[in-house]
Design an enzyme around this catalytic site. Structure first.
Site, PDB file in Angstrom:
ATOM      1  N   HIS A 173     -21.402  12.321 -27.583  1.00  0.00           N
ATOM      2  CA  HIS A 173     -20.988  11.337 -28.593  1.00  0.00           C
ATOM      3  C   HIS A 173     -20.891   9.926 -28.015  1.00  0.00           C
ATOM      4  CE1 HIS A 173     -17.535  13.036 -26.598  1.00  0.00           C
ATOM      5  NE2 HIS A 173     -16.777  12.010 -26.943  1.00  0.00           N
ATOM      6  N   PHE A 229      -7.192  19.004 -24.719  1.00  0.00           N
ATOM      7  CA  PHE A 229      -7.960  17.789 -24.994  1.00  0.00           C
ATOM      8  C   PHE A 229      -9.305  17.912 -24.269  1.00  0.00           C
ATOM      9  CE2 PHE A 229      -9.127  13.315 -24.102  1.00  0.00           C
ATOM     10  CZ  PHE A 229      -9.349  12.944 -25.413  1.00  0.00           C
ATOM     11  N   ASP A 230     -10.323  17.173 -24.742  1.00  0.00           N
ATOM     12  CA  ASP A 230     -11.695  17.299 -24.178  1.00  0.00           C
ATOM     13  C   ASP A 230     -11.730  17.169 -22.662  1.00  0.00           C
ATOM     14  OD1 ASP A 230     -11.519  16.128 -26.690  1.00  0.00           O
ATOM     15  OD2 ASP A 230     -13.160  14.729 -26.358  1.00  0.00           O
ATOM     16  N   LYS A 258      -0.938   6.273 -23.515  1.00  0.00           N
ATOM     17  CA  LYS A 258      -0.445   6.560 -24.871  1.00  0.00           C
ATOM     18  C   LYS A 258       1.060   6.235 -24.895  1.00  0.00           C
ATOM     19  CE  LYS A 258      -4.358   9.094 -24.573  1.00  0.00           C
ATOM     20  NZ  LYS A 258      -5.182   9.104 -23.357  1.00  0.00           N
ATOM     21  N   TYR A 277       0.845  -1.211   0.000  1.00  0.00           N
ATOM     22  CA  TYR A 277       0.000   0.000   0.000  1.00  0.00           C
ATOM     23  C   TYR A 277       0.874   1.252   0.000  1.00  0.00           C
ATOM     24  CZ  TYR A 277      -3.858   3.124   1.116  1.00  0.00           C
ATOM     25  OH  TYR A 277      -4.791   4.123   1.067  1.00  0.00           O
ATOM     26  N   ALA A 301       0.737  13.291 -22.768  1.00  0.00           N
ATOM     27  CA  ALA A 301       0.251  11.974 -23.218  1.00  0.00           C
ATOM     28  C   ALA A 301       1.093  11.432 -24.380  1.00  0.00           C
ATOM     29  CB  ALA A 301      -1.222  12.061 -23.621  1.00  0.00           C
ATOM     30  N   ASP A 333       0.699  18.743 -21.019  1.00  0.00           N
ATOM     31  CA  ASP A 333      -0.074  17.512 -21.150  1.00  0.00           C
ATOM     32  C   ASP A 333       0.776  16.591 -22.016  1.00  0.00           C
ATOM     33  OD1 ASP A 333      -1.688  15.440 -21.968  1.00  0.00           O
ATOM     34  OD2 ASP A 333      -3.490  16.665 -22.172  1.00  0.00           O
TER      35      ASP A 333
HETATM   36  N1  F0G Z   1      -4.674  14.392 -22.775  1.00  0.00           N
HETATM   37  C1  F0G Z   1      -4.642  14.014 -24.061  1.00  0.00           C
HETATM   38  C2  F0G Z   1      -3.814  14.794 -25.042  1.00  0.00           C
HETATM   39  C3  F0G Z   1      -5.387  12.901 -24.489  1.00  0.00           C
HETATM   40  O1  F0G Z   1      -5.354  12.548 -25.770  1.00  0.00           O
HETATM   41  C4  F0G Z   1      -6.123  12.177 -23.525  1.00  0.00           C
HETATM   42  C5  F0G Z   1      -6.906  11.002 -23.915  1.00  0.00           C
HETATM   43  C6  F0G Z   1      -6.118  12.611 -22.193  1.00  0.00           C
HETATM   44  C7  F0G Z   1      -5.369  13.718 -21.860  1.00  0.00           C
HETATM   45  C8  F0G Z   1      -6.890  11.906 -21.124  1.00  0.00           C
HETATM   46  O2  F0G Z   1      -6.249  10.760 -20.744  1.00  0.00           O
HETATM   47  O3  F0G Z   1      -7.863   8.935 -21.315  1.00  0.00           O
HETATM   48  O4  F0G Z   1      -5.952   8.559 -19.743  1.00  0.00           O
HETATM   49  O5  F0G Z   1      -7.876   9.927 -19.049  1.00  0.00           O
HETATM   50  N2  F0G Z   1      -7.142  10.692 -25.107  1.00  0.00           N
HETATM   51  C9  F0G Z   1      -7.831   9.506 -25.608  1.00  0.00           C
HETATM   52  C10 F0G Z   1      -8.058   9.638 -27.090  1.00  0.00           C
HETATM   53  C11 F0G Z   1      -9.047   9.119 -24.834  1.00  0.00           C
HETATM   54  O6  F0G Z   1      -8.769   8.765 -27.643  1.00  0.00           O
HETATM   55  O7  F0G Z   1      -7.542  10.555 -27.713  1.00  0.00           O
HETATM   56  P1  F0G Z   1      -7.037   9.476 -20.185  1.00  0.00           P
END
Ligand code: F0G
Length: 490
Positions: free
Chosen positions: A482, A158-159, A291, A105, A250, A248
Site C-alpha cells: 500500500h 498491528f502490521d 501516539k 551519549y 501505543a 503494545d
Molecule cells: N503498534 C501499534 C498499535 C501501532 O498503531 C503502531 C503504529 C505501531 C505499533 C508501530 O509504531 O509507527 O512508532 O513504529 N501505527 C501507526 C498508524 C503507523 O498509523 O496506525 P511506530
C-alpha cells in the site's frame, strides 16, 4: 507546568449520556452527536497554514501521485487523517523540555526523567528508549523468537508487530473478540482477547509460544479498548503456562480512559492507577510514543524482569544505540516524559476521545456504516457498504480514499484487502476480513469546525458514491504494497 483542568461535571454534561456511566455494557449513542463535543482544553499559540486547492488541481495531483495517497505532498492536503502517529501538536511545556534536553551519549538526565515517568505511570523498573514502536518490536522479537515456527498470539497485532514476528521466523496467531467483525454490535471492549479460543489454544500449544502480545487499544480492530478484566484473565493464563505477556501500549492511555468511563467499578480510579493495574497483569510493555506519548518521534520498552532487560539491552545497543538514548536525541526523551504526564490528564483525554466519538457518531447517525462504538483515535468507514458496486479486488477502501481526496482535499487511508496484501502460499489477495477507510485524528491538531468539514465532505461523497470507481494496480510492490504501489482508476 500549566495543566488545563476541566471539572468533571462540565465534561460529563458536555459528553452527554454515554460518558461517565459505568454500568453500561453496550455503548448508548447520544440523541445528538453534538452532545459529544467537549471544549478544547488548550488554546492555540502557533498556527500552521493549510492549503485550499481546487478540484482540478487535486485531479492533477492524484494523477501525478499514481493514485497512491502516500505520494501526495502535505502541501496539497487540507485535512490530514492519514495517521495519528507522530502528527500531534506538542505543548509549550514539551517545547520548553526540548530546550533542556541533555544530549550526553551516556547517562543523559533527560533519560532519567523519562525512566522515572515510565516507572511512575507504568510501574516497571527497567526502561529502554527506542526510536519508535517498530524498533522496540525488533528488540522484543529478536529476544523472544529464538527459532523458526514459534507462535506469537495476540488480540490483533498491528502490521509492524506482525511483520517483526514473521521477520524473525515466527508465526502470527490472533484471537480477536468475535464481536469485532460485527459492525452493528455496540458492545464495549471489543478489543478484548477472545478467551474462549485463546485459553484452549495456549493449553495445547504453550511449549511453542515464547510471548503473547496484547494491543491496547486494538488499532487493527478499529481502536477498540481492552478491559481490565480481560487483561487480568489473559495474564492469569499466561502465568499458568509461564509465558511472558507484553502490551503494545501505543494507545494504552486512551485505553485506560475507556476503562475508567465504561468498565464497572473503575470510574473513581485515576488514569495512573488504571494504567498500573492494567500492566500489573503483564510482564512488560513496548510503546510507540508517537501516539499517546504526544510526541513526533520516540518509543520505549519497559519491564521488571531482569533477564529480559539484560537481553533487550544488548539488542538496543545493536539496533538503536546506547541504553540511555535508544536512537533518540536527549531532547526527544524529555518531550516524551512531559507528553506522558499530559496524556493522563482527564481534560485532555475527554477532548481527545470525544473528537473520534463526535466524528464517528455524526457519520453513523447520517447512515454511514462504520466500526462502532467509536474507538479512541480514528473512525473506520465500512467501504463495502459505502460502495457496494466496487468488487473487493478493486479495493473499495482505497477507491473511497482517492475519491474523498478529490472531493475535499482530505487524506485518509485504506485498511483492508490492499493493506493485507497477498497470501504468500496462494499468491491471491487476502479478501477475508473487512474493507475500511480509516480517518485517524491527530492529537490536539484539528478543531470541531474542521471535523464538520470532513463530515460534510463524506456525506456529499456518500450521495454520489455510485460514481466512485474501483482501482487497479499499474505497478504492485511485493510487500507492504500500500505504501509504494501505483494505481489507475478502473
Ligand atoms: N503498534 C501499534 C498499535 C501501532 O498503531 C503502531 C503504529 C505501531 C505499533 C508501530 O509504531 O509507527 O512508532 O513504529 N501505527 C501507526 C498508524 C503507523 O498509523 O496506525 P511506530
Amino acid at each position: 507546568m500549566l495543566q488545563p483542568r476541566y471539572p468533571d461535571e462540565v465534561s460529563n454534561n458536555a459528553t452527554g449520556v454515554s460518558m461517565g456511566i459505568n454500568e453500561l455494557v453496550n455503548w448508548k449513542p447520544p440523541a445528538d452527536a453534538a452532545q459529544l463535543k467537549v471544549a478544547e482544553p488548550f488554546k492555540i499559540k502557533s498556527v500552521e497554514p493549510v492549503c485550499q486547492t481546487t478540484r482540478a488541481h487535486r485531479k492533477r495531483v492524484l494523477r501525478g501521485a499514481k493514485y497512491n495517497l502516500f505520494n501526495i505532498s502535505s502541501r496539497d492536503i487540507l485535512l490530514d487523517f492519514l495517521t495519528d502517529s507522530g502528527t500531534g501538536a506538542m505543548s509549550q511545556a514539551q517545547w520548553a523540555a526540548l530546550q533542556q534536553g541533555d544530549e550526553s551519549y551516556a547517562g543523559s538526565v533527560s533519560f532519567d526523567l523519562l525512566r522515572d515517568t515510565v516507572r511512575d505511570l507504568f510501574g516497571f523498573k527497567h526502561v529502554l528508549p527506542s526510536h519508535q514502536g517498530r524498533s522496540a518490536e525488533l528488540v522484543l522479537m529478536s529476544h523472544f523468537i529464538s527459532k523458526k515456527g514459534l507462535v506469537v498470539p495476540g488480540n490483533l497485532h498491528f502490521d509492524t508487530t506482525g511483520a517483526h514476528i514473521e521477520f524473525q521466523g515466527g508465526v502470527i496467531r490472533e484471537f480477536p473478540d468475535r464481536r469485532i467483525v460485527d459492525l452493528d454490535d455496540l458492545s464495549l471492549f471489543k478489543g478484548n482477547m477472545d478467551l474462549e479460543s485463546f485459553a484452549p489454544y495456549v493449553k495445547k500449544n504453550h511449549r511453542n509460544i515464547p510471548l503473547v502480545v496484547l494491543t491496547a487499544t486494538c488499532n487493527s480492530g478499529g481502536g477498540q479498548p481492552v478491559s481490565l478484566a480481560n487483561v487480568a484473565a489473559v495474564g492469569k493464563i499466561c502465568r499458568k503456562y509461564r509465558i511472558p505477556l507484553f502490551v503494545d501500549s501505543a494507545r494504552i492511555i486512551e485505553n485506560a480512559y475507556f476503562i475508567k468511563t465504561y468498565e464497572p467499578g473503575q470510574s473513581r480510579k485515576s488514569i495512573r492507577t488504571i494504567l498500573r493495574e492494567f500492566l500489573s497483569h503483564t510482564d512488560g510493555a513496548m510503546m510507540s510514543a508517537k501516539k499517546d506519548g504526544l510526541v513526533n518521534i520516540g518509543g520505549f520498552i519497559a519491564t521488571n524482569n531482569e533477564d529480559y532487560f539484560d537481553s533487550f539491552r544488548r539488542y538496543t545497543i545493536l539496533f538503536d544505540g546506547f541504553v540511555t538514548y535508544g536512537g533518540l536525541a536527549g531532547r526527544d526523551l524529555a518531550a516524551i516524559a512531559v507528553g506522558l504526564r499530559e496524556a493522563i490528564d482527564l481534560g485532555y483525554l475527554k477532548h481527545r476521545v470525544s473528537q473520534a466519538a463526535y466524528l464517528a457518531t455524526s457519520l453513523w447517525k447520517a447512515g454511514v456504516r462504520m466500526v462502532m462504538p467509536p474507538g479512541g483515535h480514528a473512525v473506520y468507514v465500512d467501504a463495502r457498504a459505502f460502495c457496494p458496486h466496487i468488487p473487493v479486488r478493486q479495493y473499495p477502501g482505497h477507491a473511497i480514499a482517492v475519491a474523498l481526496y478529490l472531493e475535499s482535499g482530505i487524506r485518509g487511508c485504506e485498511i483492508g484487502t490492499l493493506l493485507r496484501g497477498r497470501d504468500p502460499r496462494t499468491g491471491r489477495d487476502r479478501t477475508k476480513g473487512l474493507d475500511l477507510l480509516r480517518l485517524a485524528i491527530p492529537r490536539r491538531v484539528y478543531s470541531y469546525n474542521q471535523l464538520d468539514y470532513a463530515i460534510d465532505a463524506i456525506l456529499r461523497l456518500k450521495k454520489k458514491a455510485h460514481t466512485i470507481r474501483g482501482v487497479k494496480f499499474v505497478r504492485e510492490s511485493p510487500f507492504l504494497r500500500h505504501f509504494t504501489s501505483e494505481f489507475a482508476l478502473i
